[in-house]
Design an enzyme around this catalytic site. Structure first.
Site, PDB file in Angstrom:
ATOM      1  N   ASP A 203     -19.601 -12.879  35.260  1.00 28.32           N
ATOM      2  CA  ASP A 203     -19.404 -14.324  35.097  1.00 28.32           C
ATOM      3  C   ASP A 203     -20.218 -15.145  36.092  1.00 28.32           C
ATOM      4  O   ASP A 203     -20.184 -16.364  36.063  1.00 28.32           O
ATOM      5  CB  ASP A 203     -17.909 -14.652  35.260  1.00 28.32           C
ATOM      6  N   SER A 228     -16.724 -21.893  32.142  1.00 28.07           N
ATOM      7  CA  SER A 228     -16.658 -20.854  31.118  1.00 28.07           C
ATOM      8  C   SER A 228     -15.590 -21.190  30.085  1.00 28.07           C
ATOM      9  O   SER A 228     -14.509 -21.680  30.436  1.00 28.07           O
ATOM     10  CB  SER A 228     -16.338 -19.500  31.755  1.00 28.07           C
ATOM     11  N   GLN A 278     -21.113 -14.892  26.384  1.00 31.79           N
ATOM     12  CA  GLN A 278     -20.245 -15.931  26.942  1.00 31.79           C
ATOM     13  C   GLN A 278     -20.692 -17.299  26.453  1.00 31.79           C
ATOM     14  O   GLN A 278     -21.888 -17.567  26.338  1.00 31.79           O
ATOM     15  CB  GLN A 278     -20.296 -15.918  28.471  1.00 31.79           C
TER      16      GLN A 278
END
Length: 287
Positions: A203, A228, A278
């Protein structure tokens, strides 16, 4: 072991409250909310601790629902969805202040033989030839921001192949980014631990390629507001997070205040270990 890495491992060592309920500590990264990679890794730890030891994680799908409070503990409740002969499925909800902040579904599998092929690893320079974060960040960012980013990434040796977004503001280029990473110290042989640490790191940089396409530097220079939204990973082959991994990232699309990043993670000897996708909020602040 590196002190920063030990601190991260302690963060991932959840307290078991009940059979399927766990509690994790929280800490801020470089923004006043819980780092998304932390809550994803902790949720996967919770799921993995309810699964037989002979089954390893092969995929996860997650949604970031609310910003996490770095000053409060996070409670993880595991739902044992299914225990089959080959696959085990778990659902995890992370809660703070009585509200869900994160949701994860993960699947685990017993090892079996099968068809085998992969996309070839792209070319990349050796990681030893690249600057460490501690070397690169102070050259490109104001000291107070560089110091916070170095501290936040101290458990991981992360090295950019090309200039990151915050070092190439105003210079749009191909929406692609590569970084090498490994933990700053050796880890135990527990496969779940290596998968959770890769989830933590995944991430950190995945949306960089979105910014590169537009010459934006991100939060570090204040020209983009982001967070995110959802995250998915597929674990294809065994790997170690304490050995060099190449994170090859690209962005196929940005639209409607959102940007999409997709990536492949390879071991140093060219094995495709992980695929990652993502989507995140990517907004340009209004004047």
């Amino acid at each position: 072991m590196d002190q920063a890495l030990q601190s991260l491992l302690d963060l991932l060592d959840l307290e078991r409250i009940e059979r399927d309920i766990f509690r994790g500590r929280s800490r801020s990264a470089v923004v006043p909310r819980v780092f998304g990679g932390q809550v994803a890794a902790q949720a996967l730890v919770a799921a993995g601790r309810t699964v037989p030891a002979d089954r390893t994680a092969h995929s996860l799908h997650a949604y970031f629902l609310r910003p996490g409070d770095p000053g409060a503990a996070i409670v993880y409740t595991v739902d044992r969805i299914r225990d089959g002969r080959s696959f085990t499925t778990r659902r995890v909800v992370a809660v703070q202040h009585g509200q869900p902040v994160f949701h994860l579904s993960a699947s685990f599998q017993t090892y079996e033989e099968g068809l085998d092929h992969q996309t070839a690893m792209p070319p990349a320079p050796d990681p030893e030839t690249l600057l460490t974060a501690a070397e690169a960040l102070p050259r490109r960012l104001p000291p107070h921001i560089a110091e916070r980013m170095v501290q936040a990434r101290a458990a991981v040796d992360l090295r950019y192949v090309d200039a990151p977004p915050w070092a190439s503001v105003g210079e749009p280029r191909e929406p692609r980014s590569q970084v090498w990473f490994r933990t700053n110290g050796k880890l135990a042989d527990d496969p779940l631990l290596h998968v959770c640490l890769a989830t933590y790191v995944s991430d950190m940089t995945l949306l960089d390629s979105v910014l590169l396409a537009h010459g934006r530097g991100g939060w570090a220079v204040g020209d983009v507001v982001g967070a995110s939204l959802d995250h998915a990973m597929w674990f294809h082959r065994p790997f170690r997070a304490d050995e060099w991994l190449l994170y090859d990232q690209e962005s196929p699309s940005a639209h409607g205040g959102r940007g999409l990043g997709q990536a492949r993670i390879y071991t140093r000897d060219g094995q495709l270990a992980i695929s990652v996708i993502q989507e995140g909020v990517v907004r340009v602040p209004r004047d």
